[in-house]
Design a protein around this motif. Structure first.
Motif, PDB file in Angstrom:
ATOM      1  N   SER A 263      -6.958 -49.787  33.900  1.00 17.00           N
ATOM      2  CA  SER A 263      -8.240 -49.819  33.204  1.00 17.00           C
ATOM      3  C   SER A 263      -8.190 -50.892  32.141  1.00 17.00           C
ATOM      4  CB  SER A 263      -8.534 -48.462  32.554  1.00 17.00           C
ATOM      5  OG  SER A 263      -9.798 -48.480  31.923  1.00 17.00           O
ATOM      6  N   SER A 264      -9.240 -51.689  32.065  1.00 20.85           N
ATOM      7  CA  SER A 264      -9.278 -52.726  31.036  1.00 20.85           C
ATOM      8  C   SER A 264      -9.752 -52.189  29.696  1.00 20.85           C
ATOM      9  CB  SER A 264     -10.196 -53.879  31.477  1.00 20.85           C
ATOM     10  OG  SER A 264     -11.521 -53.403  31.663  1.00 20.85           O
ATOM     11  N   THR A 265     -10.483 -51.065  29.734  1.00 21.54           N
ATOM     12  CA  THR A 265     -11.027 -50.533  28.492  1.00 21.54           C
ATOM     13  C   THR A 265     -10.933 -49.008  28.503  1.00 21.54           C
ATOM     14  OG1 THR A 265     -12.908 -50.675  26.961  1.00 21.54           O
ATOM     15  CG2 THR A 265     -13.417 -50.376  29.310  1.00 21.54           C
ATOM     16  N   PHE A 266     -11.075 -48.388  27.322  1.00 18.97           N
ATOM     17  CA  PHE A 266     -10.858 -46.954  27.180  1.00 18.97           C
ATOM     18  C   PHE A 266     -12.011 -46.336  26.373  1.00 18.97           C
ATOM     19  CE2 PHE A 266      -6.858 -49.006  27.824  1.00 18.97           C
ATOM     20  CZ  PHE A 266      -6.162 -48.170  28.692  1.00 18.97           C
ATOM     21  N   ALA A 267     -12.513 -45.182  26.840  1.00 16.90           N
ATOM     22  CA  ALA A 267     -13.615 -44.500  26.163  1.00 16.90           C
ATOM     23  C   ALA A 267     -13.193 -44.071  24.764  1.00 16.90           C
ATOM     24  CB  ALA A 267     -14.055 -43.279  26.975  1.00 16.90           C
ATOM     25  N   GLN A 268     -14.145 -44.168  23.826  1.00 18.03           N
ATOM     26  CA  GLN A 268     -13.893 -43.787  22.446  1.00 18.03           C
ATOM     27  C   GLN A 268     -14.743 -42.573  22.077  1.00 18.03           C
ATOM     28  OE1 GLN A 268     -14.017 -47.058  19.637  1.00 18.03           O
ATOM     29  NE2 GLN A 268     -13.326 -48.534  21.186  1.00 18.03           N
ATOM     30  N   ASP A 269     -14.183 -41.681  21.292  1.00 22.85           N
ATOM     31  CA  ASP A 269     -14.893 -40.497  20.818  1.00 22.85           C
ATOM     32  C   ASP A 269     -15.627 -40.854  19.527  1.00 22.85           C
ATOM     33  OD1 ASP A 269     -13.885 -38.939  22.926  1.00 22.85           O
ATOM     34  OD2 ASP A 269     -12.022 -38.617  21.832  1.00 22.85           O
ATOM     35  N   GLY A 270     -16.688 -41.612  19.687  1.00 19.51           N
ATOM     36  CA  GLY A 270     -17.380 -42.138  18.526  1.00 19.51           C
ATOM     37  C   GLY A 270     -16.806 -43.492  18.162  1.00 19.51           C
ATOM     38  N   VAL A 271     -17.534 -44.259  17.357  1.00 21.23           N
ATOM     39  CA  VAL A 271     -17.083 -45.593  16.968  1.00 21.23           C
ATOM     40  C   VAL A 271     -15.757 -45.484  16.215  1.00 21.23           C
ATOM     41  CG1 VAL A 271     -17.610 -47.653  15.621  1.00 21.23           C
ATOM     42  CG2 VAL A 271     -19.437 -46.481  16.867  1.00 21.23           C
ATOM     43  N   GLY A 272     -14.731 -46.158  16.749  1.00 23.04           N
ATOM     44  CA  GLY A 272     -13.413 -46.127  16.119  1.00 23.04           C
ATOM     45  C   GLY A 272     -12.609 -44.884  16.417  1.00 23.04           C
ATOM     46  N   GLY A 273     -13.154 -43.972  17.217  1.00 24.48           N
ATOM     47  CA  GLY A 273     -12.428 -42.744  17.545  1.00 24.48           C
ATOM     48  C   GLY A 273     -11.624 -42.928  18.809  1.00 24.48           C
ATOM     49  N   LEU A 274     -10.425 -43.475  18.674  1.00 27.97           N
ATOM     50  CA  LEU A 274      -9.615 -43.826  19.834  1.00 27.97           C
ATOM     51  C   LEU A 274      -8.857 -42.616  20.361  1.00 27.97           C
ATOM     52  CD1 LEU A 274      -8.097 -47.223  18.624  1.00 27.97           C
ATOM     53  CD2 LEU A 274     -10.323 -46.767  19.666  1.00 27.97           C
ATOM     54  N   ARG A 275      -8.808 -42.500  21.653  1.00 29.62           N
ATOM     55  CA  ARG A 275      -8.009 -41.456  22.291  1.00 29.62           C
ATOM     56  C   ARG A 275      -6.597 -41.988  22.493  1.00 29.62           C
ATOM     57  NH1 ARG A 275     -12.045 -39.345  27.152  1.00 29.62           N
ATOM     58  NH2 ARG A 275     -13.903 -39.045  25.825  1.00 29.62           N
TER      59      ARG A 275
END
Length: 383
Positions: free
Chosen positions: A29-41
């Motif tokens: 995966s080139s990118t990863f879903a975030q839990d809100g802006v700046g909320g990195l998993r």
């Protein structure tokens, strides 16, 4: 403390928490879903900056070299470039081996000098010569041991003393030895470099590089620069390299067994002038190598009687030793450094003998390899 093979198989490689998969997944995966802006998993946002498969490889490599930080790259030269960007600035000076790898020499001589970097080639087996070459502007001592392709040996601990006195960084290219045979950080080096294309990957199917250090500040600078210039491996490359690392210990034992047998054959052959292998008692660096290496590795070089034409004839005559560049794979390779891997040093002080042949001794049945090489050498006209 866990042993080498245990770390090779388990460090950074716990079963996947979501599926229980025993083998690290390829996170393509080139990118990863975030839990809100700046909320990195788990700290991931974009694969140039970090990728879970690459993280697993980096943790494994750090464990194998006994360092706190491992950083994986798209190639060994990519790792070299980023490190030298971090450690040098215009006007600085670097010491390199007098028989350095051709790609390293090309980077320093053709690229970095245009940026105002000066360099001095030195026989790093001679500590006094190194001391004499150090300048007030020396910031890096770049070491290979064993060297490529002349298998020179440098005393890493002695070089580390010189580097500390000069307030320079000691970088050790550990590609030929691999982490299994030698751990430069434990001997005082600041950074260890690998072309993981070679023994770490081990199967001639992936290109990669790595840096390992225990210096927290330096590691942060390396990561920042790597992310800035984009010199990263893809997740599949990281996965292949990690898979190769699992069997590094058993492969290096077989490489070393076979290389010792091939070196003995070469020493006794009438058409061989000189054999370069640190496992031979007559090698000038044998005692130092025995002190700092577990065994002597799978690389052997030798010069043949009859000059360049004879060397080329030997390279063309083998059947199991494949004529190809690179090294460290399970298959045996043969090459003519002057015209292949080290063509970039032709005409320089690093020029290699034109009758030199380099072997990467694989893990095939050693008597088959011996027969193949003996037949190629026997075919030469005796002097």
């Amino acid at each position: 403390m866990r042993g080498f093979s245990t770390n090779a198989i388990h460090a950074g490689q716990e079963p996947d928490p979501s599926t229980g998969a025993v083998i690290v997944p390829i996170h393509a995966s080139s990118t990863f879903a975030q839990d809100g802006v700046g909320g990195l998993r788990a700290g991931y946002e974009y694969s140039r900056s970090a990728n879970p498969t690459r993280t697993a490889l980096q943790e494994c490599l750090a464990a194998l070299e006994g360092g706190r930080h491992g950083v994986a790259f798209g190639s060994g030269m990519g790792a070299s470039d980023v490190l030298l960007r971090v450690l040098l600035k215009p006007g600085d000076h670097i010491v390199i081996p007098h028989d350095a790898y051709g790609g390293t020499f090309r980077l320093v001589d053709k690229v970095l000098t245009g940026w105002g970097i000066e360099y001095t080639p030195v026989d790093l087996g001679d500590v006094d010569a190194l001391r004499a070459a150090v300048r007030p502007t020396t910031r890096v001592i770049w070491c290979e041991t064993p060297t490529n392709p002349l298998l020179g040996i440098a005393d890493i601990a002695a070089l580390a003393d010189v580097a500390r006195t000069a307030q320079a960084r000691l970088v050790v290219d550990n590609t030929f030895a691999s982490p299994y045979l030698q751990n430069p950080l434990a001997l005082g080096a600041d950074v260890v470099l690998h072309s993981t294309t070679k023994y770490v990957g081990g199967h001639s199917d992936v290109v990669g590089g790595a840096l390992v250090t225990s210096d927290d500040e330096l590691a942060d600078k390396i990561r920042f620069t790597q992310n800035s210039v984009g010199s990263v491996p893809g997740p599949f490359d990281a996965w292949l390299t990690l898979r190769g690392a699992k069997t590094l210990a058993v492969r290096m034992e077989r490489h070393s067994d076979n290389a010792e047998r091939i070196a003995e054959l070469l020493v006794g052959h009438r058409n061989v002038e000189k054999v370069y292998y640190p496992g031979l008692p007559e090698h000038t660096g044998h005692d130092v190598a025995a002190k700092q290496m577990r065994r002597f590795g799978g690389m052997v070089s030798f010069t043949v009687t009859g000059g360049s034409a004879a060397a080329l004839a030997v390279c063309a005559a083998t059947e199991l030793f494949t004529l190809a560049e690179s090294l460290g794979g399970v298959e045996s390779l043969i090459e003519h450094p002057a015209a292949m891997t080290h063509a970039s040093v032709a005409g320089s002080v690093l020029e290699v003998p034109d009758n030199l042949v380099r072997l990467s001794v694989g893990i095939e049945d050693v008597e088959d390899l011996a027969d193949d090489l003996r037949a190629a050498l026997d075919g030469l006209r005796s002097p």
